[in-house]
Design an enzyme around this catalytic site. Structure first.
Site, PDB file in Angstrom:
ATOM      1  N   HIS A  21     -13.892   1.167   3.154  1.00 35.50           N
ATOM      2  CA  HIS A  21     -14.176   1.245   4.581  1.00 35.50           C
ATOM      3  C   HIS A  21     -15.500   1.977   4.710  1.00 35.50           C
ATOM      4  CE1 HIS A  21     -12.487   2.017   8.878  1.00 35.50           C
ATOM      5  NE2 HIS A  21     -13.804   1.904   8.887  1.00 35.50           N
ATOM      6  N   GLY A  65     -14.493  -2.612   7.593  1.00 29.48           N
ATOM      7  CA  GLY A  65     -15.040  -1.808   8.683  1.00 29.48           C
ATOM      8  C   GLY A  65     -15.999  -2.588   9.569  1.00 29.48           C
ATOM      9  N   CYS A  99      -6.846   6.704   4.951  1.00 32.75           N
ATOM     10  CA  CYS A  99      -6.241   6.928   6.263  1.00 32.75           C
ATOM     11  C   CYS A  99      -6.521   8.355   6.735  1.00 32.75           C
ATOM     12  CB  CYS A  99      -4.741   6.670   6.212  1.00 32.75           C
ATOM     13  SG  CYS A  99      -3.927   6.899   7.808  1.00 32.75           S
ATOM     14  N   GLN A 156       0.833  -1.199   0.000  1.00 30.61           N
ATOM     15  CA  GLN A 156       0.000   0.000   0.000  1.00 30.61           C
ATOM     16  C   GLN A 156       0.867   1.248   0.000  1.00 30.61           C
ATOM     17  OE1 GLN A 156      -2.481   1.583   3.329  1.00 30.61           O
ATOM     18  NE2 GLN A 156      -4.179   1.323   1.890  1.00 30.61           N
TER      19      GLN A 156
END
Length: 328
Positions: free
Chosen positions: A167, A208, A96, A66
């Site tokens: 997410h 999530g 993020c 990533q």
């Protein structure tokens, strides 16, 4: 030609957690889980100590690197380096929420810049033959969730990205800490399900709030894959069930067998000068909820950090668990 990757189950990239030792440990529990590195910035990959930053053990495959960044040229160069290192996929972080990430103009703040992300993806795809994928939130701050998510996905997929790990929470960049951003914004699985239904040609992985194999199985009925973060790390015994229960392959890997399978890796790293705790810290939750779990954690935490600690500490910790196990 791109490699075919099975996205049914992934372990999320987690800063300070999913390092190479963690991934080697997770791999003895599951041969099929897709493993991810911690996020590494494109600048670090280009200019830093690559062996330390993105080195890995061959047994970790399939493995995703990533990247963090927002400069198309730098991301393309970092992707080329990743491909040269043998990574199976490179992923762009658009999820993020940390302050450090925002100050670098990447991470979740990129949800507000889908055109820039599309440019980054296009540059990366032109640079490599391995898959280029994106991990993102549903939106940030006060932006409308559905409009933001669909616009982002449509623009980035038009640039050639066909795999998105979503997410299913907003990221609140104003007022919430990174830890709070993993827990406080409400989950919206329904919106991500709408996205998958409306864009069936895309591969959508749900991330999530997923914490059990049963939940994984349920979500796999509507999504192409599931990604677990803290649950996979804090209770890694869960990973021992993945191959048998989600992929229909092999049998459940018992925690004790995983420890023994991890021993050769530990021995090799100890011989290179790595301290024991760097590896065993990822194993502390392996026996969570089982007899002897407290002594397991205590032995590894207290003795594993000492200079010169070796496999005898690990074996003593495992012996304490096995001695506490009920007979029969």
């Amino acid at each position: 030609m791109q490699k075919m990757i099975d996205y049914r189950f992934s372990v999320a990239p987690m800063m300070d957690w999913t390092d190479r030792h963690c991934r080697a440990f997770h791999r003895v529990l599951s041969k099929r889980a897709l493993l991810w590195t911690e996020m590494v910035t494109a600048d670090a990959v280009i200019h830093g100590d690559r062996a330390r930053l993105i080195g890995y053990d061959e047994r970790e495959h399939p493995l995703v690197l990533q990247l963090g960044g927002s400069d198309p040229a730098k991301l393309a160069e970092a992707a080329r380096i990743a491909e040269g290192f043998g990574y199976d996929e490179v992923n762009l972080n658009c999820g993020c929420p940390s302050d450090r990430v925002q100050s670098g103009a990447f991470g979740a703040c990129l949800m507000a810049e889908p055109d820039l992300v599309a440019d980054c993806v296009a540059a990366m795809r032109n640079a490599v033959s391995i898959p280029v994928t994106v991990k993102n939130r549903i939106a940030i701050d006060d932006l409308p969730a559905r409009e933001t998510l669909f616009t982002f996905i449509d623009k980035v997929s038009a640039a050639g990205c066909s795999v998105f790990t979503v997410h299913a929470r907003k990221a609140w960049l104003k007022g919430l800490s990174p830890k709070e951003n993993r827990e406080i914004p409400p989950l919206d699985y329904g919106l991500v399900a709408e996205l998958k239904a409306a864009r069936p040609d895309l591969t959508i992985i749900l991330n999530g709030g997923i914490s059990t194999i049963d939940q994984c199985r349920e979500h796999l009925g509507g999504f192409d894959g599931v990604m677990l973060g803290r649950a996979a790390y804090q209770t890694p015994d869960l990973l021992g069930h993945v191959d048998a229960e989600l992929f229909g392959e092999g049998s459940i890997v018992e925690p004790g067998d995983a420890v023994r399978a991890y021993e050769p890796y530990i021995a090799a790293r100890l011989a290179e000068g790595t301290n024991l705790h760097a590896m065993t810290r990822h194993m502390l939750g392996l026996f969570a909820g089982k007899p002897g779990a407290r002594q397991w954690r205590r032995t590894l935490s207290e003795l594993g950090v000492k200079k010169g600690a070796g496999l005898d500490v690990l074996r003593a910790a495992l012996g304490s668990v096995e001695a506490a196990a009920p007979a029969g």
